[in-house]
Scaffold this motif. Structure first.
Motif, PDB file in Angstrom:
ATOM      1  N   LEU A  78      29.505  13.113 -16.387  1.00  0.00           N
ATOM      2  CA  LEU A  78      29.742  12.011 -15.461  1.00  0.00           C
ATOM      3  C   LEU A  78      30.523  10.906 -16.152  1.00  0.00           C
ATOM      4  O   LEU A  78      30.552  10.808 -17.379  1.00  0.00           O
ATOM      5  CB  LEU A  78      28.409  11.475 -14.924  1.00  0.00           C
ATOM      6  N   GLU A  79      31.143  10.046 -15.358  1.00  0.00           N
ATOM      7  CA  GLU A  79      32.011   9.002 -15.883  1.00  0.00           C
ATOM      8  C   GLU A  79      31.215   7.781 -16.328  1.00  0.00           C
ATOM      9  O   GLU A  79      30.520   7.157 -15.518  1.00  0.00           O
ATOM     10  CB  GLU A  79      33.018   8.584 -14.804  1.00  0.00           C
ATOM     11  N   PRO A  80      31.283   7.398 -17.603  1.00  0.00           N
ATOM     12  CA  PRO A  80      30.589   6.185 -18.050  1.00  0.00           C
ATOM     13  C   PRO A  80      31.061   4.956 -17.265  1.00  0.00           C
ATOM     14  O   PRO A  80      32.246   4.814 -16.961  1.00  0.00           O
ATOM     15  CB  PRO A  80      30.989   6.080 -19.524  1.00  0.00           C
ATOM     16  N   GLY A  81      30.108   4.098 -16.924  1.00  0.00           N
ATOM     17  CA  GLY A  81      30.442   2.874 -16.201  1.00  0.00           C
ATOM     18  C   GLY A  81      30.616   3.041 -14.715  1.00  0.00           C
ATOM     19  O   GLY A  81      30.968   2.086 -14.016  1.00  0.00           O
ATOM     20  N   SER A  82      30.367   4.242 -14.183  1.00  0.00           N
ATOM     21  CA  SER A  82      30.599   4.496 -12.759  1.00  0.00           C
ATOM     22  C   SER A  82      29.329   4.260 -11.941  1.00  0.00           C
ATOM     23  O   SER A  82      28.210   4.308 -12.457  1.00  0.00           O
ATOM     24  CB  SER A  82      31.074   5.930 -12.548  1.00  0.00           C
TER      25      SER A  82
ATOM     26  N   ILE B 288      30.655 -23.785 -15.059  1.00  0.00           N
ATOM     27  CA  ILE B 288      31.299 -22.990 -14.012  1.00  0.00           C
ATOM     28  C   ILE B 288      30.536 -21.690 -13.850  1.00  0.00           C
ATOM     29  O   ILE B 288      30.263 -20.982 -14.829  1.00  0.00           O
ATOM     30  CB  ILE B 288      32.793 -22.742 -14.320  1.00  0.00           C
ATOM     31  N   LEU B 289      30.171 -21.401 -12.615  1.00  0.00           N
ATOM     32  CA  LEU B 289      29.449 -20.176 -12.268  1.00  0.00           C
ATOM     33  C   LEU B 289      30.409 -19.211 -11.583  1.00  0.00           C
ATOM     34  O   LEU B 289      31.026 -19.557 -10.571  1.00  0.00           O
ATOM     35  CB  LEU B 289      28.277 -20.499 -11.338  1.00  0.00           C
ATOM     36  N   PHE B 290      30.524 -18.007 -12.140  1.00  0.00           N
ATOM     37  CA  PHE B 290      31.288 -16.958 -11.473  1.00  0.00           C
ATOM     38  C   PHE B 290      30.315 -16.051 -10.723  1.00  0.00           C
ATOM     39  O   PHE B 290      29.492 -15.358 -11.331  1.00  0.00           O
ATOM     40  CB  PHE B 290      32.093 -16.145 -12.489  1.00  0.00           C
ATOM     41  N   ALA B 291      30.400 -16.100  -9.404  1.00  0.00           N
ATOM     42  CA  ALA B 291      29.577 -15.254  -8.543  1.00  0.00           C
ATOM     43  C   ALA B 291      30.522 -14.330  -7.796  1.00  0.00           C
ATOM     44  O   ALA B 291      30.731 -14.439  -6.589  1.00  0.00           O
ATOM     45  CB  ALA B 291      28.752 -16.110  -7.578  1.00  0.00           C
ATOM     46  N   THR B 292      31.123 -13.415  -8.564  1.00  0.00           N
ATOM     47  CA  THR B 292      32.274 -12.653  -8.067  1.00  0.00           C
ATOM     48  C   THR B 292      32.047 -11.143  -8.072  1.00  0.00           C
ATOM     49  O   THR B 292      33.005 -10.384  -8.144  1.00  0.00           O
ATOM     50  CB  THR B 292      33.512 -12.991  -8.919  1.00  0.00           C
ATOM     51  N   GLY B 293      30.792 -10.735  -7.980  1.00  0.00           N
ATOM     52  CA  GLY B 293      30.539  -9.312  -7.828  1.00  0.00           C
ATOM     53  C   GLY B 293      29.665  -8.732  -8.928  1.00  0.00           C
ATOM     54  O   GLY B 293      29.301  -9.412  -9.893  1.00  0.00           O
ATOM     55  N   ARG B 294      29.334  -7.447  -8.762  1.00  0.00           N
ATOM     56  CA  ARG B 294      28.446  -6.745  -9.668  1.00  0.00           C
ATOM     57  C   ARG B 294      29.080  -5.431 -10.099  1.00  0.00           C
ATOM     58  O   ARG B 294      29.926  -4.866  -9.405  1.00  0.00           O
ATOM     59  CB  ARG B 294      27.100  -6.422  -8.985  1.00  0.00           C
ATOM     60  N   ALA B 295      28.661  -4.945 -11.257  1.00  0.00           N
ATOM     61  CA  ALA B 295      29.085  -3.642 -11.772  1.00  0.00           C
ATOM     62  C   ALA B 295      27.848  -2.883 -12.230  1.00  0.00           C
ATOM     63  O   ALA B 295      26.848  -3.492 -12.634  1.00  0.00           O
ATOM     64  CB  ALA B 295      30.059  -3.812 -12.936  1.00  0.00           C
ATOM     65  N   PRO B 296      27.881  -1.548 -12.179  1.00  0.00           N
ATOM     66  CA  PRO B 296      26.698  -0.773 -12.579  1.00  0.00           C
ATOM     67  C   PRO B 296      26.476  -0.818 -14.084  1.00  0.00           C
ATOM     68  O   PRO B 296      27.436  -0.809 -14.858  1.00  0.00           O
ATOM     69  CB  PRO B 296      27.050   0.643 -12.123  1.00  0.00           C
TER      70      PRO B 296
ATOM     71  N   ILE C 262      25.010   4.704 -21.212  1.00  0.00           N
ATOM     72  CA  ILE C 262      23.744   5.440 -21.053  1.00  0.00           C
ATOM     73  C   ILE C 262      23.959   6.948 -21.167  1.00  0.00           C
ATOM     74  O   ILE C 262      23.123   7.736 -20.721  1.00  0.00           O
ATOM     75  CB  ILE C 262      23.035   5.091 -19.729  1.00  0.00           C
ATOM     76  N   GLY C 263      25.081   7.359 -21.757  1.00  0.00           N
ATOM     77  CA  GLY C 263      25.301   8.773 -22.030  1.00  0.00           C
ATOM     78  C   GLY C 263      25.723   9.614 -20.848  1.00  0.00           C
ATOM     79  O   GLY C 263      25.552  10.849 -20.880  1.00  0.00           O
ATOM     80  N   LEU C 264      26.308   9.010 -19.824  1.00  0.00           N
ATOM     81  CA  LEU C 264      26.742   9.809 -18.672  1.00  0.00           C
ATOM     82  C   LEU C 264      27.744  10.887 -19.080  1.00  0.00           C
ATOM     83  O   LEU C 264      27.796  11.973 -18.489  1.00  0.00           O
ATOM     84  CB  LEU C 264      27.371   8.904 -17.607  1.00  0.00           C
ATOM     85  N   ASP C 265      28.544  10.585 -20.106  1.00  0.00           N
ATOM     86  CA  ASP C 265      29.547  11.554 -20.538  1.00  0.00           C
ATOM     87  C   ASP C 265      28.919  12.835 -21.072  1.00  0.00           C
ATOM     88  O   ASP C 265      29.554  13.901 -21.056  1.00  0.00           O
ATOM     89  CB  ASP C 265      30.449  10.930 -21.606  1.00  0.00           C
TER      90      ASP C 265
ATOM     91  N   THR D 242      18.942   1.633 -13.963  1.00  0.00           N
ATOM     92  CA  THR D 242      19.370   0.596 -14.911  1.00  0.00           C
ATOM     93  C   THR D 242      19.986  -0.627 -14.244  1.00  0.00           C
ATOM     94  O   THR D 242      20.336  -1.596 -14.920  1.00  0.00           O
ATOM     95  CB  THR D 242      20.365   1.181 -15.924  1.00  0.00           C
ATOM     96  N   GLY D 243      20.147  -0.601 -12.912  1.00  0.00           N
ATOM     97  CA  GLY D 243      20.579  -1.783 -12.191  1.00  0.00           C
ATOM     98  C   GLY D 243      22.050  -2.099 -12.350  1.00  0.00           C
ATOM     99  O   GLY D 243      22.874  -1.250 -12.680  1.00  0.00           O
ATOM    100  N   SER D 244      22.369  -3.370 -12.126  1.00  0.00           N
ATOM    101  CA  SER D 244      23.758  -3.824 -12.186  1.00  0.00           C
ATOM    102  C   SER D 244      23.833  -5.129 -12.972  1.00  0.00           C
ATOM    103  O   SER D 244      22.824  -5.766 -13.255  1.00  0.00           O
ATOM    104  CB  SER D 244      24.317  -4.023 -10.774  1.00  0.00           C
ATOM    105  N   ARG D 245      25.052  -5.508 -13.295  1.00  0.00           N
ATOM    106  CA  ARG D 245      25.292  -6.751 -14.040  1.00  0.00           C
ATOM    107  C   ARG D 245      26.389  -7.531 -13.346  1.00  0.00           C
ATOM    108  O   ARG D 245      27.201  -6.980 -12.593  1.00  0.00           O
ATOM    109  CB  ARG D 245      25.709  -6.438 -15.484  1.00  0.00           C
ATOM    110  N   ALA D 246      26.404  -8.832 -13.618  1.00  0.00           N
ATOM    111  CA  ALA D 246      27.450  -9.682 -13.048  1.00  0.00           C
ATOM    112  C   ALA D 246      28.799  -9.358 -13.672  1.00  0.00           C
ATOM    113  O   ALA D 246      28.892  -9.021 -14.854  1.00  0.00           O
ATOM    114  CB  ALA D 246      27.111 -11.152 -13.275  1.00  0.00           C
TER     115      ALA D 246
END
Length: 474
Positions: free
Chosen positions: A285-289, A265-273, A278-281, A146-150
């Motif tokens: 598993l921990e959602p958002g990890s 203004i562009l924030f280019a300050t990292g990515r999160a999964p 997606i039902g990890l719980d 599912t990739g990552s998001r800004a």
């Protein structure tokens, strides 16, 4: 919900990584379904690699041409922003995925459009845009791709503006008059290069003491110097305290009390999964990890769940995600067919060894930055006994012929105990095409004494390899 539909493999996410997993498993004879909530082709095709490089190519081509005698006077005018953006739109397929959907169909992969969530072991529930529900079950594995998001920072006033992330920066339909970029990583420097060249007044606000902090220090220094020469205002050691939209645009207040005004203004300050919903719980598993995996990309502690690409946080690069997809596809097929994996074969088809040892990356700025393997700091932190070998690229015959006033630098990291190259970084015009030779040398663990016999063609920039080896031998 409808009755469950069974497949051998169910893939969550149809970006380049999910597509490649599906291709490999389908080629091995396994029935495969892919679930996608947005466009088939994913971030890379529409908001990252492809549109950004389509935007950058005219910028870099003009910069190169301006350094060639007999041609430089012909390319002194501004870029045709309309034509550059139309070129970008074409390569982003005008944000339509018909071609990639057709490709999935051609290889026999079923596509389910909608939001997919794990629904317990080997089960995925899909809610389509029109509210229809499907349940998919996997005989063998589910793959999370599912990739990552800004990531946007938590700042006072952020809710008063509509900030750019990498998506808006690569898909904007006109150049803002004034653009503030927060962050000095790859996205920040590439987008500064693009929009400065297309007419924006760019201000970069960087918390650290330089650009491209994960690369060799000289890389960020040379890129910062070039951006400043192009007209960008590059500020390091500064942090944003708050933002606010007013009549004159966006006011960015800094922690030191200063301020900058911008239209965007562009924030280019990292990515999160993209794993928060997606039902990890449902599978412990921990959602958002980020999902930790072994070298076959199987999630730690599971025998049926794989995580491939950005979500496993090994390397957030499309080409490495596709490499992982090939590895995972081979491992999934072998396990489904009960073929024993050679777990001790670190360079076998079922192990993503290059994620540790030979990761290549190109930053398409002017000058380009190309690196493979470890930096000096990374090699020393890993406990290796190494030597950094440096060479001024402007002294290479091919570089001078490539461009008048060529500026660049090369570094080779040598493991002194094994006498092999474990890292290489090149900065300068045209160095991106140098990189695969470095990647091959590192992945192949080619002994230094054998590299002497890989003769670079004269007069090319690749002659730097000979100069680095001569410098090493002294």
């Amino acid at each position: 919900m409808t009755d469950a539909t069974e497949y051998d493999v169910v893939v969550l996410g149809a970006g380049p990584v999910g597509e490649n997993v599906a291709d490999r498993t389908r080629a091995a004879g396994l029935s495969t379904a892919v679930v996608e909530s947005e466009l088939v082709g994913g971030e890379c095709s529409y908001w990252a690699c492809i549109p950004s490089k389509a935007l950058l190519r005219p910028v870099i081509a003009r910069a190169d041409a301006r350094r060639v005698p007999g041609l430089s006077q012909s390319v002194q005018g501004p870029l045709d922003a309309h034509a550059v953006l139309a070129h970008r739109d074409y390569y982003a397929s005008h944000w339509k995925d018909d071609g990639q959907v057709g490709w999935l169909d051609s290889i026999g992969v079923d596509l389910y459009r909608g939001h997919g969530r794990l629904y317990g072991t080997k089960m995925v529930a899909v809610t389509s845009p029109d509210g229809e529900h499907h349940v998919l079950t996997a005989r063998h594995v589910v793959v999370v791709a599912t990739g990552s998001r800004a990531v946007l920072p938590t700042l006072p006033g952020l809710d008063t503006i509509t900030p750019w992330t990498s998506r808006e920066a690569t898909s904007a339909q006109q150049a803002p008059g004034r653009l503030v970029i927060v962050g000095g990583g790859v996205v920040g420097v590439e987008m500064a290069t693009v929009w400065q060249a297309l007419g924006s007044q760019v201000t970069m606000l960087v918390r650290g003491d330089g650009l491209l902090p994960k690369m060799e220090p000289f890389a960020g220094s040379l890129v910062a110097e070039a951006l400043a020469e192009a007209g960008a205002d590059v500020r390091t050691g500064v942090s944003v305290a708050s933002v606010e939209r007013g009549a004159d645009g966006i006011t960015v207040t800094l922690e030191d009390g200063g301020s900058v005004t911008a239209d965007e203004i562009l924030f280019a300050t990292g990515r999160a999964p993209r794993t928060d919903d997606i039902g990890l719980d449902t599978v412990g598993l921990e959602p958002g990890s980020w999902l930790s995996v072994d070298d076959s990309c199987r999630v730690d502690g599971s025998n049926w769940l794989y995580a491939v690409g950005d979500v496993n946080h090994r390397v957030l690069l499309t080409h490495q995600g596709k490499y992982q997809a090939r590895v995972a596809g081979a491992a999934i097929a072998a396990r489904a067919q009960q073929v024993p994996l050679l777990e001790t074969d670190r360079w076998g088809a079922h192990a993503a060894t290059a994620d540790h040892d030979a990761v290549p990356q190109v930053v398409f700025t002017d000058p380009e930055v190309a690196s493979a393997g470890r930096t000096l700091a990374e090699a020393e932190a890993a406990g290796l006994r190494v030597r950094a070998v440096d060479y001024d690229l402007s002294s290479v015959s091919g570089a001078g012929l490539y461009a008048d006033g060529y500026r660049g630098h090369a570094r080779m990291i040598v493991d002194l105990d094994r006498e092999i190259v474990v890292g290489a970084t090149f900065v300068g015009p045209g160095v991106g095409e140098l990189l695969h030779s470095a990647t091959v040398a590192i992945a192949g663990e080619v002994p230094i004494e054998r590299l002497w016999h890989a003769v670079p063609a004269f007069p090319t920039i690749s002659e730097v390899w000979l100069r680095l080896l001569e410098t090493y031998r002294g």
